[in-house]
Design a protein around this motif. Structure first.
Motif, mmCIF file in Angstrom:
data_model
loop_
_atom_site.group_PDB
_atom_site.id
_atom_site.type_symbol
_atom_site.label_atom_id
_atom_site.label_comp_id
_atom_site.label_asym_id
_atom_site.label_seq_id
_atom_site.Cartn_x
_atom_site.Cartn_y
_atom_site.Cartn_z
ATOM 1 N N ASP A 279 0.848 -1.194 0.000
ATOM 2 C CA ASP A 279 0.000 0.000 0.000
ATOM 3 C C ASP A 279 0.885 1.246 0.000
ATOM 4 O O ASP A 279 1.561 1.533 0.985
ATOM 5 N N GLU B 156 1.476 5.470 -0.751
ATOM 6 C CA GLU B 156 0.773 6.743 -0.720
ATOM 7 C C GLU B 156 0.494 7.251 -2.129
ATOM 8 O O GLU B 156 -0.580 7.778 -2.423
ATOM 9 N N LYS C 104 -0.096 6.488 -5.998
ATOM 10 C CA LYS C 104 -0.536 5.411 -6.885
ATOM 11 C C LYS C 104 -0.637 5.937 -8.305
ATOM 12 O O LYS C 104 -1.170 7.027 -8.534
ATOM 13 N N GLY D 275 -4.592 3.842 -10.093
ATOM 14 C CA GLY D 275 -5.390 3.661 -8.885
ATOM 15 C C GLY D 275 -6.361 2.500 -8.929
ATOM 16 O O GLY D 275 -6.398 1.685 -7.993
ATOM 17 N N GLU E 55 -4.131 -0.576 -8.555
ATOM 18 C CA GLU E 55 -3.229 -0.656 -7.413
ATOM 19 C C GLU E 55 -3.959 -0.659 -6.071
ATOM 20 O O GLU E 55 -3.471 -1.253 -5.103
ATOM 21 N N ARG E 56 -5.115 -0.007 -5.972
ATOM 22 C CA ARG E 56 -5.828 0.013 -4.693
ATOM 23 C C ARG E 56 -6.309 -1.381 -4.272
ATOM 24 O O ARG E 56 -6.068 -1.799 -3.139
ATOM 25 N N ALA F 179 -3.312 -3.504 -3.307
ATOM 26 C CA ALA F 179 -2.773 -3.135 -1.997
ATOM 27 C C ALA F 179 -3.585 -3.765 -0.877
ATOM 28 O O ALA F 179 -3.036 -4.192 0.151
ATOM 29 N N ARG F 180 -4.910 -3.835 -1.055
ATOM 30 C CA ARG F 180 -5.743 -4.471 -0.031
ATOM 31 C C ARG F 180 -5.445 -5.971 0.055
ATOM 32 O O ARG F 180 -5.376 -6.535 1.143
#
Length: 363
Positions: free
Chosen positions: A138, A140, A142, A145, A148-149, A152-153
């Motif tokens: 994760d 800051e 990206k 988005g 990548e979001r 990251a989760r």
């Protein structure tokens, strides 16, 4: 600044081209030049990744990277590595492999081609782990988005990158490796070889990267007074940057060298499409390696990665693409132009996105 940073690369270019002419005439000059361009085009993403790691090191270890690191990159990977691969795969003494490379170039090329599955599996797994650990963290900032979001989760799951990499290796072994490409257009079952080599690449990444990360966290804890067990990204935005030294810097340097080795695999293999003369290969790829190292230092000293924040993202996506290309190339021949264009396209797109972001921020 530009001339100062690239002066050694320019000097090596002149010496390398002159050596090529003395070795095999003016035709060799063209071959050496083409090989140098091939190496730079395939390794530009390597320079970006290296710069992101090199900026963590103190001045002393940056100099080591430019001196001893250059010798390892040029003479170790571009000259000795192909010989070692032939010696191991064909069960020859090193002296015999060198003699074969100089006297029977066609047979030498055949042996390197036959060893390609193991080379591709090792390098592909090492590079794939770099990509997975990047996209599953994760961050800051990206770039893509929507992609990548959610990644990251998912990255919150422990050891997910290792599980994914092992899954990819298993699929590769039962599909591509079952009909691995060999010289003369033949195919052979290399599933066991690919599994062993891929696991070796994975272990190498975990050991070298893990040691580097451990000592980096330990040094950061000593500087800030925080518990050494915390991850470097957990310290908060206010923590000062630490220039790595000592054991932390040593293992980071070692990690850089293994990373460079993984990137050099496709360049060394691709060079055989141009020439099977090991001397010309060493000259051309060595010149290219010098430019990649100089470019790495230039990016660090200019602060390019801090200004164009998406470059590291583009380079890591290029690494992921290269890892998959290496694994697919176990069965299918893939032109190096395709590999180079994928990397250039991804890094160019990330650079343009960074430029747009900077303009928007200024407005």
């Amino acid at each position: 600044m530009l001339l100062k940073t690239f002066r050694w690369a320019f000097a090596v270019t002149g010496l390398g081209l002159a050596a090529g002419v003395l070795y095999d005439g003016w035709t060799a000059l063209g071959l050496v030049a083409v090989l140098a361009v091939l190496e730079v085009s395939l390794s530009f993403d390597n320079a970006v990744i290296n710069a992101g790691i090199l900026k963590k090191l103190n001045a002393f270890w940056q100099k080591i990277f430019l001196t001893i690191g250059i010798l390892i990159a040029v003479f170790g990977m571009r000259l000795l590595f192909p010989v070692v691969i032939v010696a191991v795969s064909a069960r020859l003494a090193p002296a015999e492999a060198v003699h074969l490379a100089l006297t029977d170039k066609d047979r030498y090329q055949e042996l390197v081609t036959d060893a390609h599955p193991s080379i591709a599996a090792f390098g592909g797994m090492f590079l794939l782990m770099i990509f997975l650990d990047f996209v599953l963290e994760d961050r800051e900032i990206k770039w893509l988005g929507p992609v990548e979001r959610p990644l990251a989760r998912l990255g919150r799951i422990d050891m997910l990158s290792v599980c994914v990499a092992l899954g990819v290796l298993l699929v590769t072994a039962v599909t591509f490796a079952a009909h691995a490409h060999q010289h003369g257009g033949e195919h052979a079952d290399k599933a066991q070889t690919v599994l062993v080599s891929g696991i070796a690449g994975l272990i190498t990444y975990l050991v070298v990267g893990g040691l580097s990360d451990f000592f980096e966290r330990r040094l950061a804890a000593e500087e800030t007074g925080e518990p050494a067990g915390r991850r470097s990204g957990d310290a908060g935005a206010g923590r000062p940057a630490v220039a790595l030294a000592g054991r932390a810097a040593f293992f980071t340097f070692l990690y850089l060298e293994v990373l460079d080795a993984s990137f050099s695999f496709d360049g060394v293999i691709g060079a055989f499409a141009i020439t099977n003369d090991i001397v010309l290969m060493a000259l051309g790829l060595g010149i290219g390696a010098m430019y990649v190292r100089s470019l790495t230092v230039y990016l660090v000293r200019q602060g390019t990665l801090d200004e164009y924040v998406y470059l590291e993202h583009g380079a890591h996506y290029a690494i992921g693409a290269l890892a998959l290309v290496l694994l697919v190339s176990i069965r299918y021949e893939i032109n190096d132009i395709v590999t180079g264009l994928i990397g250039v396209a991804l890094i160019s797109a990330s650079f343009l996105s960074s430029v747009r972001r900077n303009r928007a921020a200024r407005r």
